[in-house]
Design an enzyme around this catalytic site. Sequence first.
Site, PDB file in Angstrom:
ATOM      1  N   GLU A 154       0.817  -1.220   0.000  1.00 37.46           N
ATOM      2  CA  GLU A 154       0.000   0.000   0.000  1.00 37.46           C
ATOM      3  C   GLU A 154       0.847   1.265   0.000  1.00 37.46           C
ATOM      4  O   GLU A 154       0.543   2.234  -0.696  1.00 37.46           O
ATOM      5  CB  GLU A 154      -0.956   0.022   1.205  1.00 37.46           C
TER       6      GLU A 154
ATOM      7  N   HIS B  41      -9.637  -5.010  11.274  1.00 39.55           N
ATOM      8  CA  HIS B  41     -10.336  -4.791   9.999  1.00 39.55           C
ATOM      9  C   HIS B  41     -11.616  -3.985  10.161  1.00 39.55           C
ATOM     10  O   HIS B  41     -12.517  -4.074   9.327  1.00 39.55           O
ATOM     11  CB  HIS B  41     -10.671  -6.125   9.326  1.00 39.55           C
TER      12      HIS B  41
END
Lengths: 327, 335
Positions: free
Chosen positions: A60, A129
């Site tokens: 990322e 998450h």
Amino acid sequence: MALIPIREALRAAMREEMQRDPSVFLMGEEVAQYDGAYKVSQGMLAEFGPDRIVDTPISECGFAGLGIGAAMVGMRPIIEFMTWNFSLVAYDQIVNSAAKIYQMSGGQYKVPIVFRGPNGAAENLASQHSTSVESLYAHFPGLKVVTYATAYDAKGLLKSAIRDDSPVCFLESEMTYGMKGEVPDEEYLIPIGKADIKAEGSDVTLVTWGKQVFTCQAAVETLKSQGVSAELLDLRTIRPLDREALFNSVAKTGRCVVVQEGYPFSGVGAEIVAQLQEHCFDLLDAPVLRITNRDVPQPYATNLEKLVMPSAERVVTAARRVLGLER
Amino acid sequence: MSELPTPSLPQESGLPPLDAEGLLKLYREMVLIRRVEELAAKAYTMRKILGFCHLYIGQESVAVGAASATPDDYWIAAYREHGHALAKGVSANAVMAELFGKATGTSLGLGGSMHIFDKDAKFMGGYGIVGGHVPLANGVGWAIKQRNEGRVCLCYFGDGAAHQGAFFEALCLAQLWKLPVVFICENNFYAMGTSIDRQSHLTDMSLRANGVGMAREQLRGFDVEHVRERVGAAAKFAREGNGPVMLEIITYRHRGHSMSDPAKYRPKGELEEYKLNSEPLALTKRRLEQDFGVSAERIAAVHQEVEAVAEEAWNFAESSPDPDPATLYDHVYAE
């Protein structure tokens, strides 16, 4: 008018913008051959080819930074994070580069980039998450933070985000990708920085954004059955905040509850409360309350997770408290 | 075990060799960087320049040699970037004015020493988070490749940055997509005060490239002609679509990490040794005199000319206006 799921509205926004502007490209994990982890980019590889729909390694920081550099020299990248939780390993790129380059270059280098992906809790995804990142990005001048509840808003706002010359963090939700809504056949844009009244009312303002709009819609119905007229203000853009719409609604109702995912401490709700007491103190008939995630890392167990998240019941109770109907 | 699929750089850059005038021009640029930074150091002690100020003195041959090989290519650098900006053609007046925090600076006084940008010169900045800018170079490379520009992006960083995750991710992506990027690690042996042997098991930072199969080379950077030639070869390789290159250029900074650092961590005699045998300006001067027969008068004239430019930069910076407070919010969001 077509009734389509939000994922298709988002896809339509990207396709239209990619058709009109060859400098737009989509890059992220599993966006191409896999058709998107949540199928938002389904079919786009076949339409635009591998130079414009680009699968990345799990990197990322690397591909967010690549997008920023490409934006500086005139491209318009859409960088997809499989979830915003993963953006935190790219946080330096977004915060120290994307947000600041336009200013620290004296206005020489614009960074027209969209970072997008699902934000906040889905279900039972546990602590790593389930983060809501809006306060982490809205904190920084130079970034815009945009979100939506409906398919109509999703499409119009994403098109505006892609055309914007500043970096935009565009927050989606796994929970609502399949939710259908009416989307016009003809092209339309929704301006960034404009809130929307999703339900008109006169007794109390519920301020929210993203999928908590649906929690608040349920609360509005319950309150209505109890004789309370609640106004539902969907911010749609966190930064720049539509203060005019916020202040106008609170001027009308004199009472306000802010409903947000994410933590109360230094959350976006805290900023809204601060703005209201600074600018609307004399208009308020009661302290502003917040309904937020409980202040703990997200638990996995279903019963505990439900306890953590904002709920219509909690919103109704808070609304009744600011109205003096409950203690 | 499979062999490393690491490609080799071309033996030659294809650049025409420098004649006396060409080398004299590079010498002039190195002297200009040296003098502008010496004046910056003086201005810093007078509190005309504030904040952080990282000097490039001792490393000038790297940026100047590389600029001579890549005049129309994109550059992106870290926070020790005054020299890179000047080498890339950014005006000394605008650089000095930026250091002074004036409205006439390269970044309108908004960036300061660490954030010099000049879009016309394709100088894409100065960045202050060690290693954080390295992934950006890939984006420039991506755009170059998509648009068939035939350019390359040179990305400068230090030995310290070669320990950051952002750097490793950038190498992986650049090689995966064969981006026209030349990564240049200027190894000056100290990440702030931590010497290279205390930072890293491997002290040749170019070996980092082996992990991703990238072409690599280590070279000494004190001879400006050699830097020009090897950066030229790396740029040619990347420009011709062969993928990125990782260069480690060995260099040495004569000053501390920043103006506030007295650099007491160096072993006794190390700086003196470099000044005696590996001083880029002295090496080039000797070459001009001994191999090209350039007269002492000609060299003195270059120094005199540079002195006037550097002094003019100081005067320009000093006499320039502060940024207008009314402009404070002008560059937060692009219209």
